[in-house]
Design an enzyme around this catalytic site. Structure first.
Site, PDB file in Angstrom:
ATOM      1  N   GLY A 225       0.808  -1.212   0.000  1.00 29.36           N
ATOM      2  CA  GLY A 225       0.000   0.000   0.000  1.00 29.36           C
ATOM      3  C   GLY A 225       0.839   1.258   0.000  1.00 29.36           C
ATOM      4  N   HIS A 245      11.190  12.400   8.323  1.00 32.27           N
ATOM      5  CA  HIS A 245      12.056  13.476   7.827  1.00 32.27           C
ATOM      6  C   HIS A 245      11.954  13.676   6.321  1.00 32.27           C
ATOM      7  CE1 HIS A 245      15.857  10.738   7.034  1.00 32.27           C
ATOM      8  NE2 HIS A 245      14.776  10.312   6.411  1.00 32.27           N
TER       9      HIS A 245
END
Length: 339
Positions: A225, A245
């Protein structure tokens, strides 16, 4: 970790700092040539290495001498070169602590775009972009990528397991967990736990192949997914390692909201990244944040305080943090049991 302060008080020291990229490129080139793996077969003279590596020969003696001066190689009295201890542990392909995969990725994806740092600072836009979808459609490139990802999670299983002391859990989900290298470490420490990886569909064959090598088939499950498009599977413990990040603050909040929904009550979310302000010397983590400027639309490293606020906004309760490995910080976010 000892704080390192650069000596930049003289013209010579400033010039040395400015030329440090030469040293980095020598290492990256040696990794790309697989020099350290070849030397693992036995010490060799420059001439022998020329033949083994298929090189011209010009400059090779100086190249090897530079690597020796950098502490990566050793030169025997008979003129043969061998790997130094650190290179032997971490730069020979296939070794448990090998980081060559990550360095190959840095050489291909990061080194070229650093030439455009000024343009990135002027525009705020990335200057290089990994064609991630295209790469995943190439099995050879994907194989190189998954080994690069392995290098980032090497040895993290034990400290992550220790951080979960006091958390009762029977399932772990690694979001963006690639072929399950970290998951394999976590399951080795807790063979009673059911493991899950959520990642893009193209990585599923690599996951099954690797888990079979580990003997974890049946204990580990892959969920294909896209974490911005699809809900995350439920688990007692969810891991977001080197994920947040890559994204801007709004997208980080979206992922933390999804993580809160996926973590079972009483469970925990583990987040680790190169968070800023946690080390006496932030040089490496500040450089990592510039990596994000160069290759993502909105990514950057961030502080524990920023993550703590976003985790609270998502609904998590107690939030603690600790050092993890050399440069990463681990944040543990607990989800309270329903009253």
């Amino acid at each position: 970790m000892t704080t390192t302060v650069e000596d930049v008080g003289t013209a010579a020291s400033i010039l040395q700092l400015g030329n440090r990229f030469c040293h980095a490129k020598a290492l990256l080139t040696a990794v790309r040539l697989d020099l350290f793996t070849v030397l693992d077969e036995g010490p060799a003279t420059p001439g022998e290495l020329r033949d083994r590596l298929g090189l011209h020969g010009r400059g090779l003696a100086d190249f090897l001498a530079l690597l020796a001066a950098l502490g990566l190689l050793r030169r025997d009295a008979d003129g043969r070169y061998r790997n130094a201890d650190g290179a032997d542990r971490h730069l020979v392909s296939g070794r448990p602590g090998a980081v060559g995969g990550f360095l190959r990725g840095a050489d291909i994806n990061l080194y070229p775009v650093y030439g455009e740092l000024a343009q990135a600072l002027r525009t705020g836009r990335p200057q290089g972009r990994v064609d991630y979808t295209g790469m995943l459609d190439d099995p050879v490139a994907t194989g190189q990528f998954v080994r690069m990802m392995d290098g980032l999670t090497q040895g993290l299983g034990a400290p992550l397991t220790a951080a979960l002391e006091g958390v009762e859990y029977h399932s772990v989900l690694d979001v963006g967990g690639c072929r399950g290298h970290l998951l394999g470490q976590l399951l080795a420490a807790r063979p009673d736990v059911r493991g899950h990886v959520f990642d893009l569909p193209q990585l599923e064959p690599f996951f099954h192949e690797y888990q079979a090598e580990l003997g974890r088939t049946g204990q580990a499950v892959f969920h294909p997914g896209d974490f911005f498009q699809d809900p995350l599977p439920a688990a007692d413990v969810l891991v977001l390692g080197h994920i947040l990040h890559d994204w801007d603050p709004e997208q980080r909040q979206e992922l933390l909201d999804k993580a809160f929904e996926a973590v079972n009550p009483g469970g925990a979310l583990l987040v680790y990244d190169r968070m800023l302000g946690e080390l006496a010397d932030d040089t490496e983590n500040l450089a990592a944040s510039l990596h994000m400027l160069l290759v993502t639309d909105g990514g950057a490293e961030y502080t524990v305080a920023e993550l703590r606020a976003q985790a609270a906004a998502a609904g998590f309760g107690a939030v603690t943090h600790r050092r993890l490995a050399d440069y990463d910080t681990l944040v543990v976010c607990r989800k309270e049991l329903r009253g």
